[in-house]
Scaffold this motif. Sequence first.
Motif, PDB file in Angstrom:
ATOM      1  N   ILE A 187     -55.361 -38.343  29.079  1.00  0.00           N
ATOM      2  CA  ILE A 187     -54.395 -39.327  28.615  1.00  0.00           C
ATOM      3  C   ILE A 187     -55.139 -40.637  28.388  1.00  0.00           C
ATOM      4  CG2 ILE A 187     -52.319 -40.630  29.215  1.00  0.00           C
ATOM      5  CD1 ILE A 187     -51.454 -38.244  30.906  1.00  0.00           C
ATOM      6  N   LEU A 188     -54.826 -41.311  27.277  1.00  0.00           N
ATOM      7  CA  LEU A 188     -55.539 -42.524  26.903  1.00  0.00           C
ATOM      8  C   LEU A 188     -54.576 -43.689  26.711  1.00  0.00           C
ATOM      9  CD1 LEU A 188     -56.672 -39.911  25.010  1.00  0.00           C
ATOM     10  CD2 LEU A 188     -58.491 -41.561  24.611  1.00  0.00           C
ATOM     11  N   LEU A 189     -55.005 -44.869  27.114  1.00  0.00           N
ATOM     12  CA  LEU A 189     -54.310 -46.116  26.847  1.00  0.00           C
ATOM     13  C   LEU A 189     -55.306 -47.047  26.175  1.00  0.00           C
ATOM     14  CD1 LEU A 189     -51.796 -47.955  27.179  1.00  0.00           C
ATOM     15  CD2 LEU A 189     -52.789 -48.709  29.351  1.00  0.00           C
ATOM     16  N   GLU A 190     -54.909 -47.581  24.996  1.00  0.00           N
ATOM     17  CA  GLU A 190     -55.880 -48.358  24.224  1.00  0.00           C
ATOM     18  C   GLU A 190     -55.222 -49.546  23.536  1.00  0.00           C
ATOM     19  OE1 GLU A 190     -59.150 -47.807  20.596  1.00  0.00           O
ATOM     20  OE2 GLU A 190     -57.775 -46.178  21.099  1.00  0.00           O
ATOM     21  N   GLY A 191     -55.974 -50.643  23.449  1.00  0.00           N
ATOM     22  CA  GLY A 191     -55.593 -51.792  22.654  1.00  0.00           C
ATOM     23  C   GLY A 191     -56.622 -52.003  21.553  1.00  0.00           C
ATOM     24  N   ARG A 192     -56.152 -52.267  20.335  1.00  0.00           N
ATOM     25  CA  ARG A 192     -57.056 -52.453  19.196  1.00  0.00           C
ATOM     26  C   ARG A 192     -56.690 -53.709  18.409  1.00  0.00           C
ATOM     27  NH1 ARG A 192     -58.012 -46.667  16.111  1.00  0.00           N
ATOM     28  NH2 ARG A 192     -58.656 -45.459  17.950  1.00  0.00           N
ATOM     29  N   PHE A 193     -57.731 -54.256  17.767  1.00  0.00           N
ATOM     30  CA  PHE A 193     -57.549 -55.380  16.851  1.00  0.00           C
ATOM     31  C   PHE A 193     -58.123 -54.994  15.504  1.00  0.00           C
ATOM     32  CE2 PHE A 193     -59.237 -59.186  14.745  1.00  0.00           C
ATOM     33  CZ  PHE A 193     -58.062 -59.913  14.601  1.00  0.00           C
ATOM     34  N   TYR A 194     -57.361 -55.274  14.451  1.00  0.00           N
ATOM     35  CA  TYR A 194     -57.810 -54.966  13.089  1.00  0.00           C
ATOM     36  C   TYR A 194     -57.809 -56.243  12.263  1.00  0.00           C
ATOM     37  CZ  TYR A 194     -57.724 -53.331   8.272  1.00  0.00           C
ATOM     38  OH  TYR A 194     -57.999 -53.141   6.935  1.00  0.00           O
ATOM     39  N   TYR A 195     -58.898 -56.440  11.508  1.00  0.00           N
ATOM     40  CA  TYR A 195     -58.969 -57.562  10.579  1.00  0.00           C
ATOM     41  C   TYR A 195     -59.313 -57.019   9.203  1.00  0.00           C
ATOM     42  CZ  TYR A 195     -60.022 -62.053   8.483  1.00  0.00           C
ATOM     43  OH  TYR A 195     -60.006 -63.168   7.673  1.00  0.00           O
ATOM     44  N   GLY A 196     -58.388 -57.190   8.252  1.00  0.00           N
ATOM     45  CA  GLY A 196     -58.590 -56.674   6.911  1.00  0.00           C
ATOM     46  C   GLY A 196     -59.477 -57.580   6.071  1.00  0.00           C
ATOM     47  N   LEU A 197     -60.178 -56.972   5.155  1.00  0.00           N
ATOM     48  CA  LEU A 197     -61.041 -57.703   4.237  1.00  0.00           C
ATOM     49  C   LEU A 197     -60.513 -57.674   2.803  1.00  0.00           C
ATOM     50  CD1 LEU A 197     -64.510 -56.487   5.582  1.00  0.00           C
ATOM     51  CD2 LEU A 197     -63.318 -58.618   6.119  1.00  0.00           C
ATOM     52  N   GLY A 198     -59.478 -56.877   2.568  1.00  0.00           N
ATOM     53  CA  GLY A 198     -58.858 -56.831   1.250  1.00  0.00           C
ATOM     54  C   GLY A 198     -57.658 -57.758   1.175  1.00  0.00           C
ATOM     55  N   ASN A 199     -57.337 -58.230  -0.008  1.00  0.00           N
ATOM     56  CA  ASN A 199     -56.210 -59.138  -0.227  1.00  0.00           C
ATOM     57  C   ASN A 199     -55.030 -58.393  -0.844  1.00  0.00           C
ATOM     58  OD1 ASN A 199     -57.484 -61.668   0.585  1.00  0.00           O
ATOM     59  ND2 ASN A 199     -58.765 -61.408  -1.242  1.00  0.00           N
ATOM     60  N   ILE A 200     -53.826 -58.704  -0.381  1.00  0.00           N
ATOM     61  CA  ILE A 200     -52.640 -58.073  -0.971  1.00  0.00           C
ATOM     62  C   ILE A 200     -52.172 -58.815  -2.226  1.00  0.00           C
ATOM     63  CG2 ILE A 200     -51.924 -57.141   1.265  1.00  0.00           C
ATOM     64  CD1 ILE A 200     -49.708 -59.289   1.274  1.00  0.00           C
ATOM     65  N   PHE A 201     -52.511 -60.102  -2.350  1.00  0.00           N
ATOM     66  CA  PHE A 201     -52.180 -60.886  -3.528  1.00  0.00           C
ATOM     67  C   PHE A 201     -53.445 -61.214  -4.314  1.00  0.00           C
ATOM     68  CE2 PHE A 201     -48.633 -62.641  -0.667  1.00  0.00           C
ATOM     69  CZ  PHE A 201     -47.727 -61.679  -1.100  1.00  0.00           C
ATOM     70  N   PRO A 202     -53.339 -61.491  -5.611  1.00  0.00           N
ATOM     71  CA  PRO A 202     -54.519 -61.892  -6.395  1.00  0.00           C
ATOM     72  C   PRO A 202     -55.186 -63.118  -5.773  1.00  0.00           C
ATOM     73  CG  PRO A 202     -52.680 -61.398  -7.848  1.00  0.00           C
ATOM     74  CD  PRO A 202     -52.130 -61.381  -6.445  1.00  0.00           C
ATOM     75  N   SER A 203     -56.516 -63.188  -5.846  1.00  0.00           N
ATOM     76  CA  SER A 203     -57.248 -64.241  -5.127  1.00  0.00           C
ATOM     77  C   SER A 203     -58.299 -64.941  -5.989  1.00  0.00           C
ATOM     78  CB  SER A 203     -57.925 -63.643  -3.886  1.00  0.00           C
ATOM     79  OG  SER A 203     -58.767 -62.569  -4.259  1.00  0.00           O
ATOM     80  N   SER A 204     -58.081 -65.001  -7.296  1.00  0.00           N
ATOM     81  CA  SER A 204     -59.002 -65.759  -8.141  1.00  0.00           C
ATOM     82  C   SER A 204     -58.744 -67.257  -7.968  1.00  0.00           C
ATOM     83  CB  SER A 204     -58.834 -65.355  -9.605  1.00  0.00           C
ATOM     84  OG  SER A 204     -57.577 -65.791 -10.105  1.00  0.00           O
ATOM     85  N   LYS A 205     -59.598 -68.075  -8.570  1.00  0.00           N
ATOM     86  CA  LYS A 205     -59.453 -69.526  -8.433  1.00  0.00           C
ATOM     87  C   LYS A 205     -58.137 -70.023  -9.043  1.00  0.00           C
ATOM     88  CE  LYS A 205     -64.370 -70.596  -8.248  1.00  0.00           C
ATOM     89  NZ  LYS A 205     -65.496 -71.349  -8.872  1.00  0.00           N
ATOM     90  N   ALA A 206     -57.617 -69.293 -10.007  1.00  0.00           N
ATOM     91  CA  ALA A 206     -56.373 -69.712 -10.653  1.00  0.00           C
ATOM     92  C   ALA A 206     -55.126 -69.297  -9.880  1.00  0.00           C
ATOM     93  CB  ALA A 206     -56.308 -69.138 -12.068  1.00  0.00           C
ATOM     94  N   ASP A 207     -55.295 -68.455  -8.843  1.00  0.00           N
ATOM     95  CA  ASP A 207     -54.151 -67.942  -8.085  1.00  0.00           C
ATOM     96  C   ASP A 207     -53.799 -68.857  -6.918  1.00  0.00           C
ATOM     97  OD1 ASP A 207     -53.647 -65.498  -9.557  1.00  0.00           O
ATOM     98  OD2 ASP A 207     -55.570 -64.800  -8.759  1.00  0.00           O
ATOM     99  N   THR A 208     -52.599 -68.664  -6.389  1.00  0.00           N
ATOM    100  CA  THR A 208     -52.123 -69.514  -5.297  1.00  0.00           C
ATOM    101  C   THR A 208     -52.906 -69.298  -4.014  1.00  0.00           C
ATOM    102  OG1 THR A 208     -49.896 -69.482  -6.226  1.00  0.00           O
ATOM    103  CG2 THR A 208     -50.099 -70.119  -3.911  1.00  0.00           C
ATOM    104  N   PHE A 209     -53.157 -68.031  -3.666  1.00  0.00           N
ATOM    105  CA  PHE A 209     -53.806 -67.720  -2.397  1.00  0.00           C
ATOM    106  C   PHE A 209     -55.254 -67.282  -2.608  1.00  0.00           C
ATOM    107  CE2 PHE A 209     -49.300 -67.065  -1.402  1.00  0.00           C
ATOM    108  CZ  PHE A 209     -49.190 -67.847  -0.260  1.00  0.00           C
TER     109      PHE A 209
END
Length: 228
Positions: A187-209
């Motif tokens: 039996i296992l008990l685990e805590g994890r942290f995830y950090y994504g490197l992809g963007n869900i919204f467009p990320s060019s200089k002309a975009d908001t985010f």
Amino acid sequence: MKIRILLIALLAMLCAAPQVEAQSHYKPHISIGGRAGVSLSEMSFSPSVKQSWLMGTAGAVTFRYSEERLFGVIVEFGWSQRGWKENYEEAPLSYSRSLTYLRLPILTQIIFGSRRFKTFINLGPEFGYMLGSSISSDFDYKNPLSVPQFPSNRMTEQLYAPISGKFDYGIEAGIGFEFYVQPRHSILLEGRFYYGLGNIFPSSKADTFGASRNMSIEVTLGYNFRLI
């Protein structure tokens, strides 16, 4: 000549003995299992957006190859509910956006402990694909500036913008404990942290985010069955 050959053979056997002994202690294990639990998620937005943690679910079926005492490799296939919840502070407004991902983590596992109780650290990349998203809101989020209580000077595009980046990838790290009920059952008990490197919204200089990346914490309970 025979004595020389015998001495050479004996020396070769002595040199090979430590390797044979080391190989005899190498006992690979293969396990299958599953885990499930809760997730807490936010988004890493740039410019920043005031948020609270969004609760969801997470789980996976697991395959693990491990050397008995030192390390292992884990491959999983599962799901995770991510996204974010807007924090409007004193305003009586509610908005959250849930993102459901299929995910494939490939993790290196470092193992410590005894035969019955082990501590482990997992680290590696994860790849995911968004199956869908849903929005929960108690106001007209497509026209938020028409809402009297809506805070001024607040980013609004993330409330209604369509998601363009469904493929995600990032880094996952976890720490946990494994208790062997029987030699083949744990039996296992685990805590994890995830950090994504992809963007869900467009990320060019002309975009908001410039960035719109997933972040999540998971706490799961799991079961493993050792095949060999």
